[in-house]
Write a protein that holds these residues in place. Structure first.
Motif, short mmCIF file in Angstrom:
data_model
loop_
_atom_site.label_atom_id
_atom_site.label_comp_id
_atom_site.label_asym_id
_atom_site.label_seq_id
_atom_site.Cartn_x
_atom_site.Cartn_y
_atom_site.Cartn_z
N SER A 1 -3.54 14.91 4.79
CA SER A 1 -2.60 15.09 5.91
C SER A 1 -1.52 14.03 5.91
CB SER A 1 -3.34 15.07 7.25
OG SER A 1 -4.23 16.14 7.32
N TRP A 2 -1.11 13.56 4.76
CA TRP A 2 -0.07 12.55 4.67
C TRP A 2 1.30 13.18 4.66
CZ3 TRP A 2 -1.74 7.99 5.66
CH2 TRP A 2 -3.01 7.59 5.25
N LEU A 3 2.23 12.51 5.29
CA LEU A 3 3.65 12.84 5.18
C LEU A 3 4.14 12.02 4.00
CD1 LEU A 3 6.10 14.27 6.38
CD2 LEU A 3 6.49 12.25 7.77
N ARG A 4 4.59 12.67 2.94
CA ARG A 4 4.95 11.96 1.71
C ARG A 4 6.35 12.34 1.26
NH1 ARG A 4 0.32 11.95 -2.50
NH2 ARG A 4 1.45 10.09 -3.11
N THR A 5 7.03 11.41 0.60
CA THR A 5 8.34 11.65 0.01
C THR A 5 8.13 11.78 -1.49
OG1 THR A 5 9.42 10.40 1.75
CG2 THR A 5 10.68 10.78 -0.25
N CYS B 1 11.42 9.25 -4.43
CA CYS B 1 10.05 9.72 -4.65
C CYS B 1 9.11 8.52 -4.66
CB CYS B 1 9.95 10.49 -5.96
SG CYS B 1 8.26 11.03 -6.35
N GLU B 2 8.09 8.57 -3.83
CA GLU B 2 7.14 7.45 -3.71
C GLU B 2 6.36 7.22 -5.00
OE1 GLU B 2 3.16 6.18 -1.20
OE2 GLU B 2 4.24 7.97 -0.59
N LEU B 3 6.20 8.24 -5.82
CA LEU B 3 5.40 8.09 -7.02
C LEU B 3 6.19 7.69 -8.26
CD1 LEU B 3 2.89 11.06 -6.58
CD2 LEU B 3 2.61 8.65 -5.99
N GLN C 1 0.83 -1.19 0.00
CA GLN C 1 0.00 0.00 0.00
C GLN C 1 0.87 1.25 0.00
OE1 GLN C 1 -2.57 -0.49 3.39
NE2 GLN C 1 -3.48 -2.35 2.58
N CYS C 2 1.53 1.47 -1.14
CA CYS C 2 2.35 2.66 -1.31
C CYS C 2 2.49 2.93 -2.80
CB CYS C 2 3.72 2.50 -0.64
SG CYS C 2 4.71 1.16 -1.31
N GLY C 3 3.10 4.04 -3.13
CA GLY C 3 3.26 4.42 -4.52
C GLY C 3 4.24 3.53 -5.27
N PRO C 4 4.14 3.51 -6.61
CA PRO C 4 4.97 2.65 -7.45
C PRO C 4 6.45 3.04 -7.48
CG PRO C 4 3.67 4.11 -8.82
CD PRO C 4 3.19 4.29 -7.41
#
Length: 142
Positions: A100-104, A74-76, A13-16
């Motif tokens: 409200s996500w903390l994202r890289t 980068c998570e995406l 459950q995270c970005g590609p």
């Protein structure tokens, strides 16, 4: 991907952008390690093992290393700040208002996502408050 407790696709459950890092990490794990879930948490990868899974210090080092490395990717899109020839990177971990996500994310993905950054003072306070709540709920009783 034989380390998964169930279906690997439903357990990630995270970005590609982190797929390569996940695959490399899974190759390092002994077959007796069973992963229940891999997800994004606080802008980093987070590995959740089944309660009866094999566990030792070397395993912790492998998982911690992957979690730490994910904060530089980068998570995406998978763009990495490591190995940048100029020594400068636009991959950062920040809080965004989109849930409200903390994202890289790298600059291009931040712009594409139209995410509005939350000021650092609010981030620090929110992380501290969340951490305190988690500790108080999960306090070990001796």
């Amino acid at each position: 991907m034989n380390n998964f407790y169930n279906n690997p696709q439903s357990n990630i459950q995270c970005g590609p952008g982190w797929n390569t890092l996940i695959e490399e990490t899974l190759k390092k794990l002994p077959p007796e390690v069973k992963i229940q879930l891999i997800k994004e948490k606080f802008g980093r990868l987070s590995f959740h093992l089944t309660p009866d899974s094999y566990h030792d210090h070397k395993l912790e080092e492998i998982l911690f290393s992957a979690e730490k490395e994910s904060s530089n990717i980068c998570e995406l899109c998978g763009k990495s700040k490591v190995g940048n020839p100029e020594g400068v990177s636009d991959v950062t971990t920040e809080y965004y208002i989109d849930g409200s996500w903390l994202r890289t994310l790298c600059k291009e993905c931040r712009d594409t996502e139209n995410a509005l950054r939350i000021p650092k003072q609010i981030i620090d306070r929110k992380i501290i408050d969340t951490y305190k709540k988690a500790i108080s709920k999960n306090a070990c009783k001796v």
